[in-house]
Write a protein that holds these residues in place. Structure first.
Motif, PDB file in Angstrom:
ATOM      1  N   ASP A  90      11.124   0.337  -5.646  1.00  0.00           N
ATOM      2  CA  ASP A  90      10.035  -0.635  -5.473  1.00  0.00           C
ATOM      3  C   ASP A  90       8.663   0.012  -5.316  1.00  0.00           C
ATOM      4  OD1 ASP A  90      11.551  -2.931  -5.701  1.00  0.00           O
ATOM      5  OD2 ASP A  90      11.966  -3.081  -3.551  1.00  0.00           O
ATOM      6  N   THR A  91       8.535   1.285  -5.591  1.00  0.00           N
ATOM      7  CA  THR A  91       7.241   1.951  -5.410  1.00  0.00           C
ATOM      8  C   THR A  91       6.158   1.292  -6.252  1.00  0.00           C
ATOM      9  OG1 THR A  91       8.396   4.053  -5.044  1.00  0.00           O
ATOM     10  CG2 THR A  91       6.030   4.169  -5.442  1.00  0.00           C
ATOM     11  N   LYS A  92       6.457   1.039  -7.521  1.00  0.00           N
ATOM     12  CA  LYS A  92       5.464   0.397  -8.397  1.00  0.00           C
ATOM     13  C   LYS A  92       5.133  -0.998  -7.890  1.00  0.00           C
ATOM     14  CE  LYS A  92       5.539   0.608 -12.988  1.00  0.00           C
ATOM     15  NZ  LYS A  92       5.860   0.337 -14.421  1.00  0.00           N
ATOM     16  N   LYS A  93       6.159  -1.773  -7.534  1.00  0.00           N
ATOM     17  CA  LYS A  93       5.916  -3.129  -7.045  1.00  0.00           C
ATOM     18  C   LYS A  93       4.987  -3.120  -5.833  1.00  0.00           C
ATOM     19  CE  LYS A  93       9.395  -6.084  -6.267  1.00  0.00           C
ATOM     20  NZ  LYS A  93      10.532  -6.718  -5.541  1.00  0.00           N
ATOM     21  N   CYS A 118       6.965  -2.465   2.355  1.00  0.00           N
ATOM     22  CA  CYS A 118       6.205  -1.263   2.685  1.00  0.00           C
ATOM     23  C   CYS A 118       7.089  -0.242   3.390  1.00  0.00           C
ATOM     24  CB  CYS A 118       4.999  -1.625   3.560  1.00  0.00           C
ATOM     25  SG  CYS A 118       4.056  -0.212   4.168  1.00  0.00           S
ATOM     26  N   GLU A 119       7.861  -0.696   4.375  1.00  0.00           N
ATOM     27  CA  GLU A 119       8.672   0.232   5.177  1.00  0.00           C
ATOM     28  C   GLU A 119       9.719   0.953   4.339  1.00  0.00           C
ATOM     29  OE1 GLU A 119       8.387  -2.106   9.484  1.00  0.00           O
ATOM     30  OE2 GLU A 119      10.070  -2.492   8.133  1.00  0.00           O
ATOM     31  N   ARG A 120      10.316   0.239   3.399  1.00  0.00           N
ATOM     32  CA  ARG A 120      11.348   0.883   2.582  1.00  0.00           C
ATOM     33  C   ARG A 120      10.749   1.924   1.641  1.00  0.00           C
ATOM     34  NH1 ARG A 120      15.655  -3.985   1.048  1.00  0.00           N
ATOM     35  NH2 ARG A 120      16.005  -4.673   3.208  1.00  0.00           N
ATOM     36  N   VAL A 121       9.593   1.586   1.066  1.00  0.00           N
ATOM     37  CA  VAL A 121       8.925   2.557   0.188  1.00  0.00           C
ATOM     38  C   VAL A 121       8.454   3.756   1.002  1.00  0.00           C
ATOM     39  CG1 VAL A 121       6.964   2.933  -1.340  1.00  0.00           C
ATOM     40  CG2 VAL A 121       8.267   0.806  -1.493  1.00  0.00           C
ATOM     41  N   GLN A 123       9.667   4.929   3.798  1.00  0.00           N
ATOM     42  CA  GLN A 123      10.814   5.719   4.234  1.00  0.00           C
ATOM     43  C   GLN A 123      11.278   6.693   3.152  1.00  0.00           C
ATOM     44  OE1 GLN A 123      14.324   3.433   5.220  1.00  0.00           O
ATOM     45  NE2 GLN A 123      15.200   5.074   6.437  1.00  0.00           N
ATOM     46  N   SER A 124      11.242   6.243   1.906  1.00  0.00           N
ATOM     47  CA  SER A 124      11.726   7.078   0.804  1.00  0.00           C
ATOM     48  C   SER A 124      10.647   8.004   0.241  1.00  0.00           C
ATOM     49  CB  SER A 124      12.255   6.180  -0.326  1.00  0.00           C
ATOM     50  OG  SER A 124      13.374   5.431   0.095  1.00  0.00           O
ATOM     51  N   CYS A 125       9.393   7.546   0.232  1.00  0.00           N
ATOM     52  CA  CYS A 125       8.347   8.281  -0.474  1.00  0.00           C
ATOM     53  C   CYS A 125       7.459   9.148   0.429  1.00  0.00           C
ATOM     54  CB  CYS A 125       7.464   7.315  -1.267  1.00  0.00           C
ATOM     55  SG  CYS A 125       8.369   6.446  -2.570  1.00  0.00           S
TER      56      CYS A 125
END
Length: 294
Positions: A90-93, A118-121, A123-125
């Motif tokens: 979901d980074t692009k989204k 936001c939190e999920r992106v 956490q990963s990025c």
């Protein structure tokens, strides 16, 4: 610190400062912008960050305070490498919800990303950005975004979504090729120049990657037609660099052996390799007191 050595190995960002108010993010400390009726604008094809996004019109001003499309294009390009890293689906989204928020005529207030998106992106990025010396920026502090509701953009439900993300191709110059000592030298001699460099700046212009090495780059080899002046003020180009990935230049601390051709006055890269100190042929090149003769 390495922060001053590159404009963007991932992203060199000069973005506005933001403050928080009751209803969300108000760019530049002007809450009235949040409520101001925005104009719906077609998302231009030149906004590569949001290419193939699910909607066709965006708000201006956007959620980052950019009031002109020129501002949006300038700032958005810095985030393309993070999307290419595929650190989260979901980074692009998430980024496009800020740079090119969906525009609906019937709504005066913008649709923000949900906090969980936001939190999920993050956490990963965030670890990916940190590896390149960049913290997760304050303007993307997830507490600025609303708790999940019907009027914010949620993350994808991974269990029920079939990913359609295209894996970006590896740039030809960056493909990992197993080469013995003789093959490295043969490849070097097929090119117009070879340099040992450390990267100072990386930027993106018209879809190409522009690489500026540090001034202490070492000339390994050059042919007639490539002058010392060409190499002293070196600007290297990776053609169509925004359309492919180059993991070879992910380590901003590492030296590289780069080779290329002089085309239309530009030094265009055909090969990028991490400089390997223990490699016999690299040792031979490093010990050479004169420019390699092919």
């Amino acid at each position: 610190m390495m922060h001053n050595r590159i404009l963007v190995t991932f992203m060199a960002l000069v973005l506005p400062v933001y403050v928080e108010a009751i209803h969300g993010m108000y760019p530049f400390g002007h809450p009235e912008l949040f409520y101001k009726k925005s104009n719906c604008k077609p998302i231009p094809t030149t906004l590569l960050l949001c290419h193939d996004i699910e909607y066709s019109e965006m708000r201006l001003p956007n959620l980052l305070g950019h009031e002109t499309m020129k501002e949006v294009l300038q700032q958005a390009s810095s985030w393309i490498p993070l999307v290419q890293k595929q650190c989260h689906p979901d980074t692009k989204k998430f980024l496009c919800s800020l740079f090119a928020p969906v525009c609906l005529d019937e709504l005066d207030e913008p649709i923000q990303p949900c906090r969980t998106l936001c939190e999920r992106v993050e956490q990963s990025c965030a670890p990916v950005m940190s590896a390149f010396g960049y913290p997760w920026p304050d303007m993307l502090d997830c507490s600025r975004f609303p708790e999940d509701n019907d009027l914010c953009i949620p993350p994808a439900i991974v269990d029920h979504v079939v990913s359609t993300t295209k894996v970006p191709k590896v740039c030809d110059a960056c493909k990992d090729k197993e080469e013995n000592d003789n093959e490295i030298i043969e490849n070097l001699c097929k090119n117009d120049f070879a340099l040992k460099i450390k990267v100072k700046e990386i930027s993106y212009i018209n879809g190409d990657t522009k690489i500026i090495p540090e001034t202490k780059s070492k000339t390994i080899y050059k042919l007639n037609g490539v002058t010392e002046r060409d190499l002293k003020k070196t600007v290297l180009w990776l053609k169509d660099g925004l359309q492919c990935t180059c993991d070879e230049i992910n380590d901003i601390n590492a030296p590289y052996l780069v080779m290329g051709q002089k085309l239309d006055g530009n030094l265009v890269l055909t090969s990028i390799k991490r400089w390997q100190r223990g490699h016999r042929e690299f040792k031979r090149i490093a010990r050479s007191n004169r420019k390699l003769q092919c």
